[in-house]
Scaffold this active site. Structure first.
Site, PDB file in Angstrom:
ATOM      1  N   GLU A  85      44.506  35.510  36.969  1.00  0.00           N
ATOM      2  CA  GLU A  85      44.099  36.817  37.495  1.00  0.00           C
ATOM      3  C   GLU A  85      45.154  37.325  38.481  1.00  0.00           C
ATOM      4  O   GLU A  85      45.660  36.572  39.312  1.00  0.00           O
ATOM      5  CB  GLU A  85      42.756  36.657  38.212  1.00  0.00           C
ATOM      6  CG  GLU A  85      42.276  37.896  38.948  1.00  0.00           C
ATOM      7  CD  GLU A  85      41.063  37.598  39.839  1.00  0.00           C
ATOM      8  OE1 GLU A  85      40.362  38.556  40.191  1.00  0.00           O
ATOM      9  OE2 GLU A  85      40.833  36.417  40.177  1.00  0.00           O
TER      10      GLU A  85
ATOM     11  N   LYS B  97      37.945  44.156  34.360  1.00  0.00           N
ATOM     12  CA  LYS B  97      36.806  43.462  34.961  1.00  0.00           C
ATOM     13  C   LYS B  97      35.650  44.423  35.199  1.00  0.00           C
ATOM     14  O   LYS B  97      35.826  45.516  35.760  1.00  0.00           O
ATOM     15  CB  LYS B  97      37.245  42.810  36.279  1.00  0.00           C
ATOM     16  CG  LYS B  97      36.210  41.873  36.884  1.00  0.00           C
ATOM     17  CD  LYS B  97      36.773  41.174  38.115  1.00  0.00           C
ATOM     18  CE  LYS B  97      35.770  40.169  38.688  1.00  0.00           C
ATOM     19  NZ  LYS B  97      36.298  39.494  39.882  1.00  0.00           N
TER      20      LYS B  97
ATOM     21  N   CYS C 285      37.607  35.746  36.771  1.00  0.00           N
ATOM     22  CA  CYS C 285      37.133  35.074  37.983  1.00  0.00           C
ATOM     23  C   CYS C 285      35.622  34.959  38.027  1.00  0.00           C
ATOM     24  O   CYS C 285      35.008  34.274  37.224  1.00  0.00           O
ATOM     25  CB  CYS C 285      37.686  35.796  39.216  1.00  0.00           C
ATOM     26  SG  CYS C 285      37.565  34.790  40.729  1.00  0.00           S
TER      27      CYS C 285
END
Length: 535
Positions: A303, A362, A414
């Site tokens: 990430e 995301k 994440c």
């Protein structure tokens, strides 16, 4: 000091010490409160990296024993709160590291914020204690029907309320070694929680149903019935764990095509240097060397591996990485923030190489880390944080898997892999799961290992490999059974390479998500109500 009375029984001589009172009279409220706090802290040892999976069953059973000795629901709620405070203060205290060590929040303020966060989380076990004590049910019904349903529903609620924080759900403690983890492909992590709490309730039931004898040493009729019930509860407990073991033997999914060689890159860029302008060139060069040293068809970076917006990354740099991926007849996945024409910022993973360029943005953002909730009210409070990029926008809730290196790759970034129902949005089409993370925010704490355990649960639920590329660890390849087959040590620069098979098929959890376990908890509550009405 202890002496024997005339009948040979032990009794205390004189006034007992505080320690003796704590041991001899655990039902007193003060000692029960302290004991519950210690039990909560001890429960953390059931989770990664310690992984003593039977321990949460024992500590929860001891908590329930304490609840049964309380005189009011309010006292039971206080005991549950103490348990939760011990659990979360030790289990997620790494929040302090991100706020103070890397977020530059003053130590007293960071400590206070961490404490308030843990207090909020402890309210859920507190409510469980209140509802346990307030229920007008027999102990057997409370322990085997009511409490498992209530605890599971509260954990599920914690997983979505205020965007959700499902960390340290009891079910994670059983993954992957416990037989109870076999319920993951059917009921998900909350199904494992349900089985864990049922186990604790059965342990308490067995613990408290002791046989009685009359003065002649003969078994009383009531005691014989108690022993018969005890055998049944022991049988149910054994069947529950054997059932989980049997489900572990089921092949829910099957390999699809030839394995693809994958390389997961761990750049080990220190968090305090990652966003410094004078360190950008060194970061880019580090990842360029790692990419060029790999001959894998699929190469995955963590990430925000590139600490620049995509538009600011030198074009020739991206072109060289893409050329290397094409040379391997494969593709490259890079975590990089991007600013779109709309002016919105996204935390994204973008592909380069043989396949057309694709991206994933995301969707489930971290409050205060990636966006500020109620900014007009809370904006001034978080202004003291030195956390970059607090203005991310949410990607679409439903995004399609990326077609890369002959596989359908479902990306999650994440924190997103903590939400099982969000992961299955890209299934059953996806053949591989990829998690790109940067857990360096939490330093040398237990957070990275806890996060790894969460990823292992997602692999179990979906019957697919999970590939984790992280900045500082834990970078790992997890197979469809939730086992780590290859990993890199934390806080070193490393590449994890492994031939990974794609998987196809649908587990019950992919098909139904959390609906099955919610229906099951509703059935348990209904059964408890029916038993009460009958009696």
């Amino acid at each position: 000091m202890f002496v024997k009375d005339e009948g040979g029984r032990m009794k205390a001589e004189g006034k007992p010490s505080r320690l003796q009172s704590f041991i001899l009279h655990p039902s007193s409220f003060r000692s029960s409160f302290v004991l519950a706090f210690l039990l909560g802290a001890l429960t953390v040892l059931g989770f990664a990296p310690f992984s003593l999976f039977p321990l949460p069953v024992v500590t929860l059973a001891l908590l329930v024993r304490s609840w049964r000795s309380q005189t009011t629901p309010r006292r039971a709620a206080a005991i549950g709160f103490a348990f939760g405070l011990g659990l979360f203060l030790w289990g997620v205290s790494w929040v302090y590291v991100s706020l103070h060590d890397f977020g530059a929040m003053p130590a007293p303020l960071a400590a206070g914020a961490t404490l308030l966060f843990c207090v909020y989380l402890a309210l859920f076990p507190a409510l469980a204690g209140y509802l346990f004590a307030a229920a007008a049910l027999t102990d057997g019904v409370k322990l085997t029907l009511w409490l498992p349903a209530v605890w599971t529903l509260l954990e599920w609620t914690r997983g979505w309320l205020f965007t959700g924080f499902p960390w340290l759900a009891l079910g994670y403690s059983q993954v992957p070694a416990s037989p109870l983890s076999g319920y993951a492909p059917v009921l998900g992590v909350y199904g494992i929680t349900l089985a864990t709490v049922v186990s604790a309730g059965l342990v308490v039931t067995l613990w408290t149903r002791f046989p009685l004898k009359d003065e002649g040493g003969r078994m009383k009729d009531e005691s014989k019935a108690s022993i018969a019930g005890k055998k049944w509860f022991a049988f149910i407990l054994l069947a529950l764990w054997l059932g989980g073991w049997a489900l572990q033997q089921v092949e829910w999914t099957h390999p699809a095509g030839a394995p693809v060689q994958v390389s997961l890159l761990q750049g080990n860029i220190p968090q305090d240097l990652k966003w410094r302008e004078d360190h950008v060139r060194a970061t880019l060069e580090s990842y360029r060397k790692l990419v060029e040293a790999s001959d894998s068809r699929l190469i995955v970076l963590p990430e925000t591996a590139l600490p620049l917006f995509l538009q600011h990354v030198p074009p020739e740099y991206l072109q060289s990485l893409a050329a290397h991926a094409r040379k391997n007849n494969g593709d490259l996945l890079i975590g990089v923030p991007e600013k779109r024409q709309s002016g919105d910022y996204y935390n994204s993973v973008r592909s380069f190489g043989t396949a057309p360029t694709q991206s994933y943005s995301k969707s489930h953002l971290v409050p205060f880390g990636e966006y500020i909730p109620l900014r007009p009210v809370l904006g001034g409070i978080v202004a003291v944080l030195a956390i970059p990029l607090q203005d991310f926008s949410r990607g679409a809730q439903t995004q399609q898997p990326l077609d890369l290196a002959g596989q359908k790759v479902a990306i999650n970034i994440c924190y997103e892999d903590a939400f099982g129902e969000e992961i299955i949005r890209q299934l059953p089409q996806a053949t591989l799961l990829v998690n790109a993370s940067n857990v360096a925010w939490f330093g040398r704490s237990i957070a990275p290992r806890q996060h790894l355990q969460i990823s292992q649960t997602r692999a179990l639920e979906t019957g697919r490999y999970m590939l984790r590329a992280t900045n500082t660890g834990v970078t790992a390849v997890i197979d469809q059974r939730g086992q780590v087959v290859r990993s890199a040590p934390e806080f070193v620069t490393a590449t994890v390479t492994y031939p990974v098979p794609g998987y196809q098929g649908t587990t019950p959890y992919i098909r139904w998500g959390n609906h099955t376990v919610l229906a099951l908890t509703a059935a348990l509550l209904l059964a408890a109500a029916l038993v009460r009405k009958t009696r």
